[in-house]
Motif scaffolding. Structure first.
Motif, mmCIF file in Angstrom:
data_model
loop_
_atom_site.group_PDB
_atom_site.id
_atom_site.type_symbol
_atom_site.label_atom_id
_atom_site.label_comp_id
_atom_site.label_asym_id
_atom_site.label_seq_id
_atom_site.Cartn_x
_atom_site.Cartn_y
_atom_site.Cartn_z
ATOM 1 N N ASN A 189 102.699 36.123 35.047
ATOM 2 C CA ASN A 189 103.065 35.957 33.430
ATOM 3 C C ASN A 189 104.545 37.282 34.710
ATOM 4 O O ASN A 189 105.692 37.458 33.998
ATOM 5 N N GLN A 226 98.377 42.642 26.653
ATOM 6 C CA GLN A 226 98.019 41.452 27.202
ATOM 7 C C GLN A 226 97.217 40.929 27.882
ATOM 8 O O GLN A 226 96.412 39.621 28.028
ATOM 9 N N SER A 227 97.642 40.748 29.344
ATOM 10 C CA SER A 227 96.169 40.821 30.101
ATOM 11 C C SER A 227 94.783 41.188 29.759
ATOM 12 O O SER A 227 94.068 40.410 30.580
ATOM 13 N N ALA A 281 93.588 38.668 27.681
ATOM 14 C CA ALA A 281 93.468 37.614 28.297
ATOM 15 C C ALA A 281 92.020 37.493 28.640
ATOM 16 O O ALA A 281 91.216 36.443 28.976
ATOM 17 N N SER A 340 90.341 37.424 36.073
ATOM 18 C CA SER A 340 91.536 36.962 34.606
ATOM 19 C C SER A 340 92.630 37.442 34.738
ATOM 20 O O SER A 340 93.631 37.071 34.208
ATOM 21 N N ALA A 341 92.274 38.759 34.410
ATOM 22 C CA ALA A 341 93.496 40.327 34.305
ATOM 23 C C ALA A 341 94.810 40.078 35.720
ATOM 24 O O ALA A 341 95.978 39.701 35.314
ATOM 25 N N ILE A 386 103.073 42.123 28.604
ATOM 26 C CA ILE A 386 102.096 41.593 29.463
ATOM 27 C C ILE A 386 101.582 42.112 29.807
ATOM 28 O O ILE A 386 99.831 42.030 30.155
ATOM 29 N N SER A 408 95.162 37.280 37.272
ATOM 30 C CA SER A 408 95.606 35.760 36.922
ATOM 31 C C SER A 408 96.564 35.922 35.835
ATOM 32 O O SER A 408 98.016 35.413 36.898
ATOM 33 N N TYR A 409 96.680 36.381 34.745
ATOM 34 C CA TYR A 409 97.546 35.915 34.026
ATOM 35 C C TYR A 409 98.724 37.176 33.991
ATOM 36 O O TYR A 409 99.831 36.790 34.046
ATOM 37 N N LEU A 410 98.431 38.075 34.615
ATOM 38 C CA LEU A 410 99.302 39.457 35.677
ATOM 39 C C LEU A 410 100.243 38.525 36.806
ATOM 40 O O LEU A 410 101.410 38.471 36.376
ATOM 41 N N VAL A 419 94.306 48.813 33.503
ATOM 42 C CA VAL A 419 95.694 47.676 34.223
ATOM 43 C C VAL A 419 96.176 48.568 33.725
ATOM 44 O O VAL A 419 97.037 49.299 33.354
#
Length: 235
Positions: A57, A73-74, A77, A49-50, A70, A52-54, A100
């Motif tokens: 974005n 927020q990962s 997320a 999930s982290a 970003i 995909s978010y990174l 991260v």
């Protein structure tokens, strides 16, 4: 990134990823919280999930103006993904750590839980960016913060300057709870010996930790995961 189950655990709960997006290098790793029934599922969900978010974005912001937000927020997320999974699948005990790091002109990081993260400068100085969030005075594996359907504690975020010759290390507690003062020297010496082949260095370190014994013949009873990145130039 290299990971191993180790000699005692029946499964590996330490997934991780290292990949590039434009000029950025992304390092993600997680460790399912021991004693929780769905630690493995939690750690894999958090990493994917982290990531995909990174990917989405960072690719939408090639100039990198909001990279700190970003990265931070990962982690949230990943927490939202664990909440969704708990609701949809009714899995109990979805709890994990998460680290991260996004390396561009600086090293931007966000983490929750334990593990380790540091930058070794070309002159040998070490700057740690991850202080394990553990309960003071409790057993060393008792966490003060972790990620799950309901977040415990808060992620710690920040950044460090990036310079040529840096060696970035990040990984889980199976490695960083068992290092000594000679570890950094061993890593930098190995990188020179293997002509900068950090993949080979990382794999060698993991194998050595798997086989290591103390004076009583005991081995590390945890999964072992480590990422190493060598910075050869400025962005």
């Amino acid at each position: 990134y290299c990971t191993a189950r180790g000699k005692f655990r029946t499964e590996n709960q330490d997934p991780g990823l290292v990949f590039g997006i434009g000029d950025a290098l992304v390092v993600i790793c997680a460790d399912g919280v021991g004693g929780w029934p769905s630690g493995a599922e939690a750690s894999y969900i958090a990493v994917s999930s982290a990531a995909s978010y990174l990917i989405y974005n960072l690719s939408q912001n090639p100039a990198g103006g909001s990279i700190p937000e970003i990265v931070n927020q990962s982690v949230f997320a990943a927490g939202h993904a664990l909440t969704r999974e708990a609701i949809m699948s009714c899995l109990k005990g979805l709890r994990t750590t998460l680290i991260v790091v996004v390396a561009t002109d600086r090293y931007y990081y966000s983490h929750i839980g334990d593990g380790g993260g540091m930058v070794v400068r070309s002159d040998g100085n070490v700057e740690q960016f991850l202080v394990p969030q553990k309960v003071s005075g409790a057993a060393r594996n008792r966490l003060a913060a972790s990620l799950g359907p309901a977040m415990e504690g808060k992620p710690q975020s920040g950044s460090l300057a990036a310079m040529p010759g840096d060696v970035l290390l990040a990984g889980t507690d199976g490695i960083f709870d068992n290092i000594d003062d000679a570890f950094i020297l061993d890593v930098t010496t190995a990188i020179k010996s293997f002509n900068g082949d950090v993949k080979r260095v990382t794999e060698t370190i993991i194998r050595n930790f798997e086989d290591a014994e103390d004076e009583f013949g005991l081995r590390i009873k945890d999964n072992l995961s480590l990422a190493i990145a060598l910075r050869t130039h400025n962005v």
